[in-house]
Scaffold this active site. Structure first.
Site, short mmCIF file in Angstrom:
data_model
loop_
_atom_site.label_atom_id
_atom_site.label_comp_id
_atom_site.label_asym_id
_atom_site.label_seq_id
_atom_site.Cartn_x
_atom_site.Cartn_y
_atom_site.Cartn_z
N LYS A 251 56.61 121.37 78.05
CA LYS A 251 55.43 121.72 77.83
C LYS A 251 54.56 122.29 79.22
CE LYS A 251 53.98 119.89 73.78
NZ LYS A 251 52.97 120.47 72.90
N SER B 174 64.31 119.44 74.32
CA SER B 174 62.87 119.76 74.67
C SER B 174 62.25 118.71 75.68
CB SER B 174 61.95 119.95 73.27
OG SER B 174 61.87 118.66 72.56
#
Length: 509
Positions: free
Chosen positions: A51, A305
């Site tokens: 992110k 992720s």
């Protein structure tokens, strides 16, 4: 549009704070699936998630005046940490609005990185509404977690790295999907540079906002989303990201929570690291793809992720991983209450590992056994059930029964003969201090609670199984009260797990 995004992606500023992560061979998964599998290790970023790429790229574009006012973001955790780290690097004040259900590890990380966390609401959407209110009041710049071209472009740098790191043939890249920023950037770049590569999104079955949008041909708002994979728990896909997914994503694969748990175990066995549920989502989808399409000789790449998992959640993951892999069968078996029958039952199970065994005497005729048995997959589970039935043991397969997996397995032996008008309901509510008391207070005192099971699973939502005595003519009134209470609920009064082991009458098999 692809060329527009290619330029943004290639100009994106991410490496001031992010790093180029490795594309590691997943040797055990490769052997298990007979296909070359690679993991893109975004869990190795400074904030243990991809992110910060998009967050930093967006904030790096701000002018001096905007930087002086500061920034605000709404996030379930990973975007929050990315914004906090980027803000610290750029010397910008950052306020992060986070749902109260956010795992504590993520809230603490935001504080450690210099951000100011504000806990508001029970979901990302409620936190986002509050963030918009603060923007109006205080004038900060909103850093959206996914629906912003600069954020999308920052995430797209992952695709640049993948194609550079793996010039050999690639069958597909599997991408976890929440709001769609990650898959939007990756798909735009890959389809422009190497359009033969499939870009496949993966969503939880209970939080499939992009899948629903693509099926409807427009963005839709889900009534509710499951929070096990909290990093992708979004009720509505982004406006910009939906356009990108519609144009460049080949398909969305949906996976269950149990399949995600099995994927977390797979990642651990290959890397000795623990992915968060959203982080292992792509691996779960990759496995489902191979099960459907068969083995292939071209590369299969999964974006790992993130690794911001709350430690308490590991218990739940470990319990459900074997079920998600199809390696545990939960069986309700009726055996005669007579000498030698238990021994005969165990002989049929053979040398299989027994993961759980629950039994309680009920009457002089038959006994109900709840057994967890290790199996080698669905075929072996069905073969075992067939053998038990052939040998005179009636069986009910509970392996995919949520009430059995969450509650009944821990409370077997609760028949209540003669109890009248009992209904059974299952509930979920946000797991925070005082939540259980609020739930019980909201029920009031009109109806008598006859069964109650609550267990903290280390997850964002608490689960309750409740039996309550309600006259049939008052059931509609009772459910109206539950609607006002505001918690998701399910009527489980006819669930066989309940009828076999906790109901007021025994179920005839």
């Amino acid at each position: 549009m692809p060329k527009h995004y290619i330029e943004r992606i290639l100009r994106a500023r991410v490496y001031d704070v992010a790093k180029e992560t490795p594309l590691d061979p997943a040797r055990q998964l490769t052997e298990k699936l007979a296909s070359p599998v690679y993991l893109k290790r975004e869990d190795l970023q400074p904030v243990f998630s991809f992110k910060l790429r998009g967050a930093f790229n967006r904030m790096a574009q701000l002018d001096a005046e905007a930087r002086e006012r500061g920034v605000i973001a709404a996030s379930a955790g990973n975007h929050a940490q990315g914004v906090a780290l980027a803000a610290r690097h750029l010397g910008i004040k950052a306020t992060i609005v986070m749902p109260r259900t956010t795992p504590p590890i993520k809230v603490k990380a935001v504080r450690r990185l210099g951000g100011k966390p504000v806990l508001q609401g029970d979901s990302f959407d409620e936190a986002y509404v509050h963030a918009l209110e603060l923007v109006k009041e205080q004038g900060q710049t909103l850093i959206h977690p996914f629906d912003d071209p600069d954020v999308i472009a920052g995430q797209g740098t992952i695709a640049v790295e993948i194609l550079k790191q793996h010039p050999d043939p690639i069958e597909a890249v599997f991408v976890p999907v929440g709001g769609g920023g990650l898959i939007g950037g990756i798909a735009a770049y890959i389809k422009y540079v190497r359009p033969e590569i499939k870009v496949i999104g993966v969503e939880p079955e209970d939080a499939a906002s992009m899948h629903a949008a693509l099926q409807a041909g427009r963005r839709v708002v889900l009534k509710q989303v499951g929070l096990f994979a909290d990093g992708v728990a979004v009720r509505q896909a982004g406006k910009e990201t939906f356009k990108l997914a519609r144009d460049y994503v080949d398909e969305i694969i949906l996976v269950s929570a149990d399949e995600i748990c099995a994927a977390i175990k797979d990642v651990f066995e290959d890397t000795r690291t623990v992915a968060e549920p959203a982080g292992a989502l792509s691996v779960a989808g990759l496995k489902k793809y191979v099960a459907r399409e068969g083995a292939c000789d071209k590369g299969l790449i999964a974006i790992e992720s993130g690794a911001n998992i709350n430690f308490d959640r590991l218990r739940h993951v470990a319990e459900r991983a074997e079920l998600g892999e199809g390696r545990e069968a939960l069986l309700a078996v009726e055996i005669p209450e007579q000498p030698g029958s238990f021994h005969r039952f165990c002989r049929i199970l053979g040398r299989r590992y027994i993961t759980e065994f629950n039994y309680r005497y009920a009457d002089s005729r038959n006994a109900q056994v709840f057994a967890g048995v290790e199996v080698g997959g669905d075929d072996e589970r069905l073969e075992l059930i067939g053998r038990l039935k052939e040998n005179g043991f009636p069986v009910t397969d509970m392996s995919h029964n949520e009430v059995a997996k969450l509650h009944i397995r821990y409370m077997v032996g609760g028949h209540a003969p003669g109890l009248e008008n009992e209904l059974l309901y299952r509930f979920e509510f946000p797991e925070r201090p005082g939540a259980l008391l609020k739930f019980l207070t909201g029920l009031g005192k009109r109806w008598n609670i006859s069964l109650f099971h609550y267990r903290n699973h280390g997850a964002a939502y608490g689960r309750v199984l409740m039996g309550i005595q309600v006259q049939r003519q008052e059931q509609a009134l009772f459910e109206q009260m539950l609607e006002r209470l505001g918690y998701p609920f399910w009527d489980e009064s006819e669930n066989p797990a309940y009828l076999l082991f906790a109901g007021t009458e025994e179920l005839e098999l």
